[in-house]
Design an enzyme around this catalytic site. Structure first.
Site, PDB file in Angstrom:
ATOM      1  N   SER A 117      -2.353  -3.083 -51.373  1.00  0.00           N
ATOM      2  CA  SER A 117      -1.747  -3.722 -52.545  1.00  0.00           C
ATOM      3  C   SER A 117      -2.774  -4.564 -53.279  1.00  0.00           C
ATOM      4  O   SER A 117      -3.713  -5.095 -52.659  1.00  0.00           O
ATOM      5  CB  SER A 117      -0.613  -4.635 -52.050  1.00  0.00           C
ATOM      6  OG  SER A 117      -0.217  -5.516 -53.069  1.00  0.00           O
ATOM      7  N   TYR A 141       2.023 -11.870 -46.758  1.00  0.00           N
ATOM      8  CA  TYR A 141       2.147 -10.439 -47.097  1.00  0.00           C
ATOM      9  C   TYR A 141       0.774  -9.864 -47.471  1.00  0.00           C
ATOM     10  O   TYR A 141       0.344  -8.842 -46.930  1.00  0.00           O
ATOM     11  CB  TYR A 141       3.134 -10.254 -48.258  1.00  0.00           C
ATOM     12  CG  TYR A 141       3.077  -8.858 -48.844  1.00  0.00           C
ATOM     13  CD1 TYR A 141       3.590  -7.775 -48.142  1.00  0.00           C
ATOM     14  CD2 TYR A 141       2.468  -8.620 -50.088  1.00  0.00           C
ATOM     15  CE1 TYR A 141       3.502  -6.482 -48.665  1.00  0.00           C
ATOM     16  CE2 TYR A 141       2.387  -7.344 -50.605  1.00  0.00           C
ATOM     17  CZ  TYR A 141       2.908  -6.276 -49.898  1.00  0.00           C
ATOM     18  OH  TYR A 141       2.815  -5.004 -50.406  1.00  0.00           O
ATOM     19  N   LYS A 145      -1.778  -6.956 -45.569  1.00  0.00           N
ATOM     20  CA  LYS A 145      -2.337  -5.751 -46.198  1.00  0.00           C
ATOM     21  C   LYS A 145      -3.856  -5.726 -46.028  1.00  0.00           C
ATOM     22  O   LYS A 145      -4.442  -4.682 -45.779  1.00  0.00           O
ATOM     23  CB  LYS A 145      -1.948  -5.706 -47.680  1.00  0.00           C
ATOM     24  CG  LYS A 145      -0.466  -5.410 -47.901  1.00  0.00           C
ATOM     25  CD  LYS A 145      -0.154  -3.981 -47.490  1.00  0.00           C
ATOM     26  CE  LYS A 145       1.323  -3.737 -47.322  1.00  0.00           C
ATOM     27  NZ  LYS A 145       1.632  -2.374 -46.869  1.00  0.00           N
TER      28      LYS A 145
HETATM   29  N1  LIG Z   1       6.767  -1.742 -54.565  1.00  0.00           N
HETATM   30  C1  LIG Z   1       5.614  -2.295 -54.931  1.00  0.00           C
HETATM   31  O1  LIG Z   1       5.501  -2.835 -56.039  1.00  0.00           O
HETATM   32  C2  LIG Z   1       4.405  -2.243 -54.007  1.00  0.00           C
HETATM   33  C3  LIG Z   1       3.165  -2.712 -54.480  1.00  0.00           C
HETATM   34  C4  LIG Z   1       2.055  -2.655 -53.622  1.00  0.00           C
HETATM   35  C5  LIG Z   1       2.183  -2.132 -52.344  1.00  0.00           C
HETATM   36  N2  LIG Z   1       3.396  -1.706 -51.899  1.00  0.00           N
HETATM   37  C6  LIG Z   1       3.502  -1.151 -50.541  1.00  0.00           C
HETATM   38  O2  LIG Z   1       4.058   0.152 -50.631  1.00  0.00           O
HETATM   39  C7  LIG Z   1       4.786   0.441 -49.449  1.00  0.00           C
HETATM   40  C8  LIG Z   1       6.166   0.945 -49.808  1.00  0.00           C
HETATM   41  O3  LIG Z   1       6.841  -0.045 -50.578  1.00  0.00           O
HETATM   42  P1  LIG Z   1       8.247   0.203 -51.266  1.00  0.00           P
HETATM   43  O4  LIG Z   1       8.254  -0.563 -52.527  1.00  0.00           O
HETATM   44  O5  LIG Z   1       8.576   1.636 -51.274  1.00  0.00           O
HETATM   45  O6  LIG Z   1       9.195  -0.574 -50.232  1.00  0.00           O
HETATM   46  P2  LIG Z   1      10.552  -0.102 -49.533  1.00  0.00           P
HETATM   47  O7  LIG Z   1      11.081  -1.305 -48.816  1.00  0.00           O
HETATM   48  O8  LIG Z   1      11.437   0.586 -50.496  1.00  0.00           O
HETATM   49  O9  LIG Z   1      10.010   0.958 -48.477  1.00  0.00           O
HETATM   50  C9  LIG Z   1       9.528   0.624 -47.201  1.00  0.00           C
HETATM   51  C10 LIG Z   1      10.098   1.654 -46.234  1.00  0.00           C
HETATM   52  O10 LIG Z   1       9.563   1.416 -44.933  1.00  0.00           O
HETATM   53  C11 LIG Z   1      10.630   1.391 -43.986  1.00  0.00           C
HETATM   54  N3  LIG Z   1      10.155   0.502 -42.919  1.00  0.00           N
HETATM   55  C12 LIG Z   1       9.876  -0.829 -43.024  1.00  0.00           C
HETATM   56  N4  LIG Z   1       9.391  -1.290 -41.849  1.00  0.00           N
HETATM   57  C13 LIG Z   1       9.353  -0.213 -40.994  1.00  0.00           C
HETATM   58  C14 LIG Z   1       8.918  -0.039 -39.650  1.00  0.00           C
HETATM   59  N5  LIG Z   1       8.429  -1.052 -38.938  1.00  0.00           N
HETATM   60  N6  LIG Z   1       9.028   1.199 -39.097  1.00  0.00           N
HETATM   61  C15 LIG Z   1       9.529   2.249 -39.807  1.00  0.00           C
HETATM   62  N7  LIG Z   1       9.934   2.138 -41.082  1.00  0.00           N
HETATM   63  C16 LIG Z   1       9.847   0.921 -41.679  1.00  0.00           C
HETATM   64  C17 LIG Z   1      11.846   0.919 -44.751  1.00  0.00           C
HETATM   65  O11 LIG Z   1      13.070   1.336 -44.187  1.00  0.00           O
HETATM   66  C18 LIG Z   1      11.605   1.566 -46.121  1.00  0.00           C
HETATM   67  O12 LIG Z   1      12.148   2.873 -46.168  1.00  0.00           O
HETATM   68  C19 LIG Z   1       4.770  -0.830 -48.619  1.00  0.00           C
HETATM   69  O13 LIG Z   1       3.742  -0.721 -47.661  1.00  0.00           O
HETATM   70  C20 LIG Z   1       4.449  -1.906 -49.636  1.00  0.00           C
HETATM   71  O14 LIG Z   1       3.821  -3.008 -49.034  1.00  0.00           O
HETATM   72  C21 LIG Z   1       4.507  -1.743 -52.705  1.00  0.00           C
END
Ligand SMILES: NC(=O)c1ccc[n+]([C@@H]2O[C@H](COP(=O)([O-])OP(=O)(O)OC[C@H]3O[C@@H](n4cnc5c(N)ncnc54)[C@H](O)[C@@H]3O)[C@@H](O)[C@H]2O)c1
Length: 330
Positions: A117, A141, A145
């Site tokens: 991120s 957080y 990362k």
């Molecule tokens: N959404 C954003 O703006 C953004 C920006 C930068 C990075 N990210 C990263 O992208 C990734 C996905 O984010 P997102 O927005 O889709 O979030 P989200 O919460 O929709 O998706 C995360 C998924 O991981 C699953 N999960 C969480 N912990 C788990 C574990 N220990 N074991 C198995 N499954 C698990 C959840 O059920 C969910 O389906 C994350 O790593 C997040 O940090 C997101």
């Protein structure tokens, strides 16, 4: 190849699964459904329900499905929550990754893509953030990362695992309404929430050293982001053992909060002037990606603009909040 997509039932993961399968790759999803939604997945994509902390289940999933690459999206992602629950964030995001990487190394899986991120940069004071800009995360957080990147690269150096750490900038939009983000943690859904409640959207600070005084960010359509994963996965599959890529994934284009709020008003038809309040602690004035390393390494760049992000996000919002539709402009 067959890719294990952890967190594949999540907002971004659901799009990655779709992009991978449309590109002809096989996908298996591993997700504990803590925030994921199984209905986001196509019926022919197998779903293993479990945590990345469960070493036995992870090892079995890798073996049962003859996995040849992993895209690791599973994580907790709320900055504010991470400040209150650092132990939980380190357990889920760092220990969950460690367990997964151990299983990947034991099984000899050759490729690994990690969701990082722009939060790793913290408060960068530069016009364009390059991958060499110092990483000084401002929250647990962001720390998880950055620690995740270190761990991923260290395992790559020790075992020859090919790795890509993708630093996403601000993600928005949806490929289809049913794939939309259901959380209200980012600017676009936060403004939607205010407008549909008949309230003024809030702009936190209009006295930043930016052209209109509001914070500037780099937004990327989630469909573009998903396509970047396909490009990274393929780049790794053809790379030498031990290859490690660390890439910003953004558009290299700054959009201010004020511009975004005005665009949302235009797309939704809600005409409620924004209210400017105090700055929020920890908000940098400008965070915009230098995207040239991404383009050079992946031979890929984002295609969709901010209007497409807002329009598609709105379609997803209206699906979840049908009352929103009745208040829009005819
Ligand atoms: N959404 C954003 O703006 C953004 C920006 C930068 C990075 N990210 C990263 O992208 C990734 C996905 O984010 P997102 O927005 O889709 O979030 P989200 O919460 O929709 O998706 C995360 C998924 O991981 C699953 N999960 C969480 N912990 C788990 C574990 N220990 N074991 C198995 N499954 C698990 C959840 O059920 C969910 O389906 C994350 O790593 C997040 O940090 C997101």
């Amino acid at each position: 190849m067959t890719w294990l997509i952890t967190g594949g039932a999540g907002y971004i993961g659901g799009h990655v699964v779709r992009a991978m399968t449309e590109a002809g790759e096989r996908a298996v999803v591993y997700d504990d459904l803590s925030s994921g939604i199984a209905e986001r997945l196509p019926e022919d994509v197998p779903l293993v329900v479990g945590s990345t902390l469960d070493a036995d289940l992870v090892a079995r999933a890798l073996a049962d499905h003859a996995i040849t690459g992993v895209v690791h999206l599973a994580a907790k992602k709320q900055v504010g929550e991470s400040v209150e629950q650092p132990l939980r964030y380190y357990r889920e995001n760092v220990e969950g990754l460690r367990v997964l990487l151990e299983a990947v190394a034991d099984a000899g899986v050759p490729s690994f893509v990690f969701s990082s991120s722009a939060a790793v940069y913290g408060m960068p004071d530069v016009d364009l953030v390059t991958e060499d800009t110092p990483c000084l995360p401002m929250s647990p957080y962001g720390e998880t990362k950055l620690a995740g990147e270190w761990l991923t690269r260290a395992v790559g150096r020790a075992t020859g695992l090919r790795t890509a750490c993708l630093r996403y900038f601000n993600v928005a939009g949806a490929a289809a309404p049913e794939l939309a983000d259901t959380g209200v943690f980012n600017l676009v859904p936060m403004v939607f929430e205010k407008l549909t409640a008949g309230a003024a959207p809030r702009i936190f600070g209009a006295d930043y050293p930016t052209p209109d005084g509001t914070c500037v960010r780099d937004y990327i359509h989630v469909t573009d982001l998903a396509e970047a994963h396909v490009a990274a996965a393929r780049r790794l599959a053809g790379a030498a053992p031990g290859t490690d890529l660390t890439l910003n994934i953004g558009r290299g284009e700054g959009v201010s909060v004020r511009e975004m709020v005005d665009l949302i008003a235009d797309v939704t038809g809600y005409d409620i002037p924004a209210e400017v309040t105090e700055r929020r602690a920890g908000d940098p004035a400008r965070v915009v990606a230098a995207a040239d390393r991404m383009t050079a390494e992946l031979g890929w760049s984002a295609k969709r603009d901010v209007r497409e992000m807002v329009e598609s996000a709105w379609a997803g919002w209206v699906r979840l909040h049908p009352e929103a539709r009745t208040q829009t402009r005819p």
